[in-house]
Design a protein around this motif. Structure first.
Motif, short mmCIF file in Angstrom:
data_model
loop_
_atom_site.label_atom_id
_atom_site.label_comp_id
_atom_site.label_asym_id
_atom_site.label_seq_id
_atom_site.Cartn_x
_atom_site.Cartn_y
_atom_site.Cartn_z
N ASP A 17 0.89 -1.16 0.00
CA ASP A 17 0.00 0.00 0.00
C ASP A 17 0.93 1.21 0.00
OD1 ASP A 17 -2.32 1.61 0.20
OD2 ASP A 17 -2.02 1.76 2.36
N PHE A 18 1.15 1.79 -1.18
CA PHE A 18 2.09 2.88 -1.33
C PHE A 18 1.50 4.19 -0.83
CE2 PHE A 18 3.63 6.53 -3.73
CZ PHE A 18 4.99 6.46 -3.47
N GLY A 19 2.32 4.93 -0.10
CA GLY A 19 1.95 6.27 0.34
C GLY A 19 3.18 7.15 0.34
N ILE A 20 2.98 8.44 0.33
CA ILE A 20 4.10 9.38 0.31
C ILE A 20 4.87 9.33 1.63
CG2 ILE A 20 4.72 11.82 0.16
CD1 ILE A 20 2.28 12.08 -1.76
N LYS A 21 4.16 9.21 2.74
CA LYS A 21 4.81 9.17 4.06
C LYS A 21 5.15 7.76 4.53
CE LYS A 21 2.64 13.41 5.67
NZ LYS A 21 1.75 14.03 6.64
N ARG A 22 4.32 6.79 4.14
CA ARG A 22 4.52 5.42 4.60
C ARG A 22 4.13 4.44 3.49
NH1 ARG A 22 1.73 8.04 8.51
NH2 ARG A 22 -0.21 7.16 7.72
N ILE A 23 4.74 3.25 3.56
CA ILE A 23 4.38 2.16 2.66
C ILE A 23 4.02 0.97 3.53
CG2 ILE A 23 5.14 0.60 0.83
CD1 ILE A 23 7.18 2.78 0.03
N GLY A 24 2.78 0.52 3.42
CA GLY A 24 2.35 -0.67 4.13
C GLY A 24 2.71 -1.91 3.33
N ILE A 25 3.12 -2.95 4.04
CA ILE A 25 3.51 -4.19 3.37
C ILE A 25 2.81 -5.36 4.06
CG2 ILE A 25 5.44 -5.68 2.68
CD1 ILE A 25 7.24 -3.18 2.92
N ALA A 26 2.30 -6.27 3.24
CA ALA A 26 1.64 -7.48 3.73
C ALA A 26 2.28 -8.67 3.04
CB ALA A 26 0.15 -7.43 3.43
N MET A 27 2.07 -9.84 3.61
CA MET A 27 2.56 -11.06 2.97
C MET A 27 1.49 -12.13 3.02
SD MET A 27 3.16 -13.74 5.30
CE MET A 27 4.33 -14.65 4.35
N SER A 107 -9.54 0.17 0.10
CA SER A 107 -8.77 -0.63 1.07
C SER A 107 -8.67 0.03 2.44
CB SER A 107 -7.37 -0.93 0.53
OG SER A 107 -6.65 0.27 0.33
N SER A 108 -8.39 1.31 2.50
CA SER A 108 -8.24 1.97 3.80
C SER A 108 -9.58 2.26 4.45
CB SER A 108 -7.44 3.27 3.66
OG SER A 108 -6.14 2.97 3.23
N SER A 109 -10.63 2.40 3.66
CA SER A 109 -11.93 2.78 4.23
C SER A 109 -12.61 1.64 4.95
CB SER A 109 -12.85 3.33 3.12
OG SER A 109 -13.14 2.32 2.19
N VAL A 110 -12.19 0.40 4.73
CA VAL A 110 -12.84 -0.73 5.40
C VAL A 110 -12.13 -1.15 6.68
CG1 VAL A 110 -13.81 -1.61 3.25
CG2 VAL A 110 -11.61 -2.46 4.04
N ARG A 115 -7.76 7.26 15.97
CA ARG A 115 -7.04 8.46 15.55
C ARG A 115 -5.53 8.28 15.76
NH1 ARG A 115 -9.09 14.30 16.83
NH2 ARG A 115 -8.00 15.27 15.11
N GLY A 116 -4.76 8.55 14.71
CA GLY A 116 -3.32 8.45 14.78
C GLY A 116 -2.76 7.05 14.59
N GLU A 117 -3.62 6.04 14.52
CA GLU A 117 -3.15 4.67 14.35
C GLU A 117 -2.64 4.46 12.93
OE1 GLU A 117 -4.82 0.10 14.86
OE2 GLU A 117 -6.23 1.76 14.79
N VAL A 118 -1.50 3.80 12.80
CA VAL A 118 -0.93 3.49 11.49
C VAL A 118 -1.59 2.20 10.99
CG1 VAL A 118 1.17 2.90 10.25
CG2 VAL A 118 1.23 4.64 12.03
N ILE A 119 -2.26 2.30 9.85
CA ILE A 119 -3.00 1.15 9.31
C ILE A 119 -2.50 0.72 7.94
CG2 ILE A 119 -5.10 1.66 10.62
CD1 ILE A 119 -6.24 2.85 7.97
N ASP A 120 -1.36 1.27 7.52
CA ASP A 120 -0.88 1.01 6.16
C ASP A 120 -0.62 -0.47 5.90
OD1 ASP A 120 -0.16 4.01 5.21
OD2 ASP A 120 0.30 3.73 7.32
N LYS A 122 -2.19 -2.94 7.31
CA LYS A 122 -3.51 -3.58 7.23
C LYS A 122 -4.15 -3.30 5.87
CE LYS A 122 -4.16 -3.19 12.18
NZ LYS A 122 -4.74 -2.37 13.24
N ALA A 123 -3.96 -2.08 5.36
CA ALA A 123 -4.46 -1.75 4.02
C ALA A 123 -3.75 -2.61 2.97
CB ALA A 123 -4.27 -0.27 3.72
N ALA A 124 -2.44 -2.84 3.15
CA ALA A 124 -1.69 -3.70 2.23
C ALA A 124 -2.24 -5.12 2.27
CB ALA A 124 -0.20 -3.68 2.58
N ALA A 125 -2.63 -5.59 3.46
CA ALA A 125 -3.20 -6.93 3.58
C ALA A 125 -4.53 -7.03 2.84
CB ALA A 125 -3.37 -7.31 5.06
N ILE A 126 -5.33 -5.98 2.88
CA ILE A 126 -6.60 -5.98 2.15
C ILE A 126 -6.34 -6.02 0.64
CG2 ILE A 126 -8.63 -4.56 1.58
CD1 ILE A 126 -8.71 -3.83 4.56
N ILE A 127 -5.36 -5.25 0.19
CA ILE A 127 -5.00 -5.24 -1.23
C ILE A 127 -4.54 -6.64 -1.66
CG2 ILE A 127 -3.27 -4.39 -2.87
CD1 ILE A 127 -3.42 -1.69 -1.18
#
Length: 139
Positions: A17-27, A107-110, A115-120, A122-127
């Motif tokens: 889950d690519f983002g400018i500030k963070r990249i979420g990774i799932a396996m 992906s992020s909306s589900v 507030r403030g929790e990093v979910i990137d 988890k979004a990568a896992a949904i993707i």
């Protein structure tokens, strides 16, 4: 069970889950067809980002990579669509692995988050789970 066509070999796949500030990774793997959050890369500098991603690729030895491709709800592209494509091309170029794009519009909306929790991750896992589900339905 999801298998590589013709081989029956189990493959590990990393999702991003690519983002400018963070990249979420799932396996996940093609045996179980289940994705799980793995890591969040918080480096903004490209060299540091790809170093961390490279360490995960060395550790997990995936057969392919999946990158979420964001779009507007109506399917139209926007600035992040192009950035994600560029990121996918960079992954392919740096690591010589096949890279597939997956529609990540929701992906992020589900994901319930505080507030403030990093979910990137988890979004990568949904993707990645969407990738597995789509491929299970086509086999």
């Amino acid at each position: 069970m999801v298998e590589q066509a013709g081989t029956g070999a189990v493959e590990i796949i990393l999702g991003f889950d690519f983002g400018i500030k963070r990249i979420g990774i799932a396996m996940g793997n093609t045996l179980t067809g289940l994705a799980q959050p793995l890591a969040v890369v918080k480096a903004i500098d490209n060299a540091a980002r790809f170093q961390q991603i490279g360490q995960l690729i060395s550790e997990w030895r995936p057969a392919r990579l999946v990158v979420g491709e964001p779009r507007h709800p109506d399917g139209a592209e926007h600035e992040m669509t192009l950035r994600c494509r560029r990121f996918a091309n960079q992954l392919h170029g740096r690591f010589s692995l096949p890279v597939e794009l997956v529609d990540e519009r929701y992906s992020s909306s589900v994901i319930p988050s505080r507030r403030g929790e990093v979910i990137d991750d988890k979004a990568a896992a949904i993707i990645l789970q969407q990738y597995f589900d789509d491929h299970a339905n086509h086999n």
